[in-house]
Design a protein around this motif. Structure first.
Motif, mmCIF file in Angstrom:
data_model
loop_
_atom_site.group_PDB
_atom_site.id
_atom_site.type_symbol
_atom_site.label_atom_id
_atom_site.label_comp_id
_atom_site.label_asym_id
_atom_site.label_seq_id
_atom_site.Cartn_x
_atom_site.Cartn_y
_atom_site.Cartn_z
ATOM 1 N N UNK A 42 0.838 -1.204 0.000
ATOM 2 C CA UNK A 42 0.000 0.000 0.000
ATOM 3 C C UNK A 42 0.865 1.241 0.000
ATOM 4 N N UNK A 43 1.997 1.164 0.715
ATOM 5 C CA UNK A 43 2.875 2.326 0.774
ATOM 6 C C UNK A 43 3.634 2.552 -0.531
ATOM 7 N N UNK A 44 3.604 1.566 -1.425
ATOM 8 C CA UNK A 44 4.280 1.741 -2.705
ATOM 9 C C UNK A 44 3.385 2.383 -3.743
ATOM 10 N N UNK A 45 2.128 2.636 -3.363
ATOM 11 C CA UNK A 45 1.181 3.312 -4.251
ATOM 12 C C UNK A 45 0.352 4.295 -3.438
ATOM 13 N N UNK A 53 -8.250 11.602 2.649
ATOM 14 C CA UNK A 53 -7.423 12.144 1.574
ATOM 15 C C UNK A 53 -6.453 11.068 1.102
ATOM 16 N N UNK A 54 -5.933 11.245 -0.104
ATOM 17 C CA UNK A 54 -5.009 10.291 -0.686
ATOM 18 C C UNK A 54 -3.617 10.513 -0.111
ATOM 19 N N UNK A 55 -2.885 9.391 0.035
ATOM 20 C CA UNK A 55 -1.582 9.496 0.688
ATOM 21 C C UNK A 55 -0.625 8.478 0.085
ATOM 22 N N UNK A 56 0.603 8.917 -0.162
ATOM 23 C CA UNK A 56 1.695 8.034 -0.543
ATOM 24 C C UNK A 56 2.979 8.633 0.005
ATOM 25 N N UNK A 57 3.617 7.895 0.918
ATOM 26 C CA UNK A 57 4.826 8.404 1.581
ATOM 27 C C UNK A 57 4.546 9.808 2.122
ATOM 28 N N UNK A 151 -8.469 10.017 -7.722
ATOM 29 C CA UNK A 151 -8.314 8.593 -7.456
ATOM 30 C C UNK A 151 -6.851 8.217 -7.628
ATOM 31 N N UNK A 152 -6.380 7.204 -6.881
ATOM 32 C CA UNK A 152 -4.980 6.798 -7.002
ATOM 33 C C UNK A 152 -4.647 6.317 -8.404
ATOM 34 N N UNK A 153 -3.410 6.579 -8.799
ATOM 35 C CA UNK A 153 -2.891 6.069 -10.066
ATOM 36 C C UNK A 153 -1.422 5.736 -9.844
#
Length: 846
Positions: A42-45, A53-57, A151-153
């Motif tokens: 999950x943390x890689x995307x 809210x959307x989150x990555x690192x 949306x995540x991509x």
């Protein structure tokens, strides 16, 4: 035999239990490893988190948590590696919109966890502000709705906009999706747009063009399908690819409005509905990124007798507790450790994890810093004279004089501003709704007709913080705060010359008169003058046109300082900005008993300190206050509380004590908002039952304050909002002084002193500036004053302070155009701070 059999069975049973335990442990280990793998995956995307809210690192993507587009806060927003880099991702009707431009009505934010999507429906126009209400907007005849979703991509995200129906043909080429890039971290950095490239310039450059509506518009810096922002920086690199029709445009919004940001925009195509806008945005995230520790202390320092607690703000994933040091700066050079210990774990607040480092036991005078790991604070002092110089004085000797209207303000070789607004003020048009929120009803409410000049208004008053208008409540609050400070602490400070006859102020030049009394007099000249002319208080005095209102720099350029006379020969009225034009400010009136009574309370108080300094003004103040009391005999008694307290102290007339006693039940139930006034009334009323009732109410209020204060690591009630909390915290501390003085066994000084520390640097966010420009080792520079276009500051100006990017990101940018963070505060904000520091001096020395 039987024993051997039993032993064998027991051994087999135990072996089975052990084997079962091993299997279960293996299952649990596999499950944990699976969970860890899933979490790592999950943390890689980009993923949707629990805060919607959307989150990555270190990258966060918000949608419609905020909606304050005029303040560059709303729509799609991006926080990248601890910095807010983009905002206001939304449909707009202009390439680079500014204030008073059409904005959509925002619907409810919807979250689809199965699809990992966030969406919101919006529509034009917003009927609540279309040509009405506070800050009205003139919307064009265009009605349409749309849905924006993110949306995540992979490691980025998509922005997708669907229109309810196609745009009318007349609006093709005008309506587009904008995203604003924060300029403060882009100057001198590079960009690529397909095969085009360049740097983000420090100042806006041309060429600009005039559109078919006669409006000046900026020309794009670059046009293409793919934009890379700051490719040279790991922490700032971001790519935007337009996957929909048409191109991206990169523009500099500052070419249209001084407070603009860089804008990325793509237009909506003819006939488009579904997927009208599709952007793929990939902000580069640093692998394993964590926010750096921030050590928050007062940028001034501490009195030996007060508690001293540094607040350490850590990334939410950083749960280490490493030794924290207090180091004394040695007189002949170097540092020496005077205290080293592990900080206390406080817990989580907003998006951070907090520790507290208490060094209250250190009382040796000197200069100090706090060190946590590799992070060190700015130097601060521990001294019994910490508040004696360079803390409250700049507000009195710089900020208030610089804000004085109807004066020329000199500062040795410098002139802060020339003589201004000597043509004040024409009566506002009836049935008018001013663009800054002033409303004039069907009547002028006095003998002067619309357009006529109202006398006695071209004297006194302070300009309102970042603008040049004069609001009666800010004038009254400033007068009251200065009055109470002068009374409580006998402030004889004199470092400014004020000459009301020549309209000249000389900063850093004593004239033998207490500066505080001269400032009180200046505020009263305007309030009293307006009342004498109109038999009522003005609501406000403000520029009639946006061009005048938005003027930055010297206010003497706003009007010609000559009273307007309408042409009598049939010739046309000169355009504002040309000789003889109707550029005089408008004065508005209103029916507002609450505001009238609060203003009268300030006059009743000021009458006490003007006596012996300006006896005529003292008599006029008391006369007006008594008039206002009498003609508001049928209002809610709580609206008269402040005036009752001031009149009781000024006149000692028992009628006001009786009023307070008659309404003691109602008063005791309103301690939350009016407790400081109630505290001041107890000794004046001097009635055992009244005292007992208010003491009981005070005990309940303290428990409420303690409960709220315990919810933050700063020891003060603090509810972050879209507007900086500095004003509220100052006002809280100011009121705590009066509660402590009246109820010392209930209210300690801790909360008042914690409020000071908060204002002076111990507050959330990575920017530990003092909110007071020019005060402390690190302070708010630049500030949002009338000189903000120069990236300058006014010493002693108190800014709004740390604001909240919802839901959880505290922010204090060094950017001169964000009023919700950097705007200087007139009125209670200014005098609350000044009073608060004087109060700290008083309680710590006594």
């Amino acid at each position: 035999m039987r024993n051997n059999k039993f032993t064998l069975l027991t051994s087999l049973f135990l072996a089975l239990l052990i084997q079962s335990a091993i299997v279960m442990a293996q299952v649990k280990t596999k499950a944990k490893n699976k969970q860890k793998a899933a979490a790592k995956a999950a943390q890689s995307v980009m993923v949707l988190n629990d805060l919607e809210y959307l989150e990555y690192q270190g990258v966060n993507v918000m949608l419609a948590h905020d909606f304050y587009p005029e303040g560059h806060q709303g729509g799609v927003g991006i926080i990248q590696n601890g910095e807010r880099v983009a905002t206001n991702g939304d449909i707009r009707l202009e390439p680079t919109p500014g204030q008073w431009q059409p904005i959509p009505k925002v619907g409810k934010r919807m979250v689809d966890r199965a699809k990992q999507q966030i969406s919101v429906h919006m529509h034009f126009p917003d009927s609540s502000i279309n040509r009405k209400g506070f800050n009205p907007v003139i919307y064009p005849d265009l009605r349409f709705g749309y849905t924006t979703r993110v949306e995540p991509a992979g490691k980025g995200f998509r922005i997708i906009v669907d229109l309810d129906k196609p745009l009318p043909d007349d609006w093709i080429g005008k309506v587009g999706f904008n995203m604003e890039l924060y300029p403060g971290i882009l100057f001198g950095k590079s960009y690529y747009m397909d095969k085009q490239f360049g740097i983000f310039p420090r100042q806006p450059n041309g060429p600009n063009v005039t559109d078919d509506q006669g409006e000046v518009q900026v020309t794009p810096m670059a046009i293409g399908k793919n934009l890379t922002v700051v490719p040279e920086s790991e922490s700032q690199r971001m790519t935007i690819a337009n996957e929909g029709p048409g191109d991206l445009q990169l523009m500099d919004g500052r070419g249209k409005y001084n407070n603009g940001w860089f804008v990325v925009r793509s237009l909506i195509a003819k006939g488009a509905t579904k997927n009208a806008i599709v952007w793929l945005v990939t902000p580069h995230a640093i692998e394993g990124w964590k926010s750096e520790p921030v050590v928050q202390v007062s940028q001034i320092g501490y009195h030996p007798n007060q508690s001293k607690v540094a607040v350490i703000e850590l990334d939410k994933h950083d749960t280490r507790v490493i030794p924290t040091e207090l180091l004394r700066i040695v007189e002949n050079g170097g540092l020496t450790t005077v205290l080293k210990t592990n900080a206390k774990v406080w817990g989580n607040f907003l998006r951070y994890h907090y520790l507290q480092f208490d060094f209250s036991k250190i009382t040796t005078p000197g200069m100090y810093i706090v060190r946590y790991g590799n992070v060190e604070t700015n130097p601060f002092q521990i001294s019994s004279t910490v508040y004696d110089r360079n803390v409250w004085q700049p507000t009195l000797e710089y900020f208030l004089p610089v804000q004085m209207c109807h004066m020329r303000v000199n500062d040795k070789y410098k002139v802060w501003h020339g003589l201004c607004h000597m043509d004040d003020a024409r009566m506002a048009p009836t049935d008018s709704n001013h663009f800054d929120g002033y409303i004039q009803g069907h009547s002028t409410l006095n003998k002067y007709k619309s357009g006529e000049t109202v006398p006695f208004l071209n004297r006194g008053a302070w300009h309102d913080a970042g603008d040049f208008d004069i609001r009666v409540e800010s004038q009254a609050e400033t007068v009251l705060g200065l009055t109470l400070a002068y009374e409580e602490f006998n402030v004889q400070y004199d470092n400014t010359s004020v000459d009301q006859n020549t309209h000249i102020v000389e900063i850093q030049q004593p004239d033998g008169k207490p500066d505080m009394l001269q400032q009180i007099e200046h505020g009263l000249l305007s309030i009293v003058g307006g009342y004498q002319a109109m038999d009522r208080f003005y609501r406000g005095i403000i520029e009639p046109t946006k061009r005048q209102y938005t003027t930055l720099g010297d206010p003497t350029n706003i009007t010609d300082n000559k009273f307007y006379t309408a042409p009598t020969d049939g010739s046309p009225v000169p355009v504002v900005g040309t000789p003889g034009a109707p550029d005089d400010r408008w004065v508005f009136t209103e029916v507002n008993p609450s505001r009238e009574l609060e203003t009268a309370a300030s006059l009743a108080a000021a009458a006490r300190v003007m006596k012996g300094f300006n006896d005529t003004l003292a008599r006029q103040c008391l006369h007006i206050a008594l008039q206002v009391w009498k003609r508001n005999d049928k209002v809610n008694p709580m609206q008269k509380l402040a005036l009752a307290v001031e009149l009781l102290q000024t006149t000692k007339d028992k009628v006001y004590a009786d009023f307070l006693i008659d309404h003691e039940d109602m008063i005791s139930k309103s301690m939350g908002y009016r407790g400081w006034l109630v505290a001041r009334s107890v000794a004046l009323v001097n009635d055992p039952k009244y005292t007992a009732m208010m003491t009981e109410a005070a005990q309940k209020l303290f428990l409420q304050i303690k409960s709220e204060g315990d919810k933050t690591p700063y020891g003060v009630p603090y509810r972050p909002a879209i507007w900086g909390a500095g004003w509220d915290i100052q006002n809280f501390g100011y009121k705590e002084y009066f509660l402590h003085e009246a109820f010392p066994k209930i209210f300690p000084t801790d909360y008042m002193l914690n409020a000071i520390n908060f204002i002076l640097g111990c507050h959330p966010g990575s920017n530990t500036s003092s909110f007071v420009s020019g005060v402390g080792s690190n302070s708010m520079i630049p500030g949002y004053g009338f000189n903000r276009a120069d990236w300058s500051y006014i010493p002693g100006g108190i800014s709004s302070g740390t604001a909240l990017i919802r839901p959880d990101f505290p922010e204090l940018l060094k950017w001169p155009y964000l009023w919700q963070q950097g705007e200087y505060v007139l009125g209670g904000g200014t005098t609350d701070y000044l009073f608060l520091i004087l109060a700290a001096q008083h309680v710590l020395k006594n």
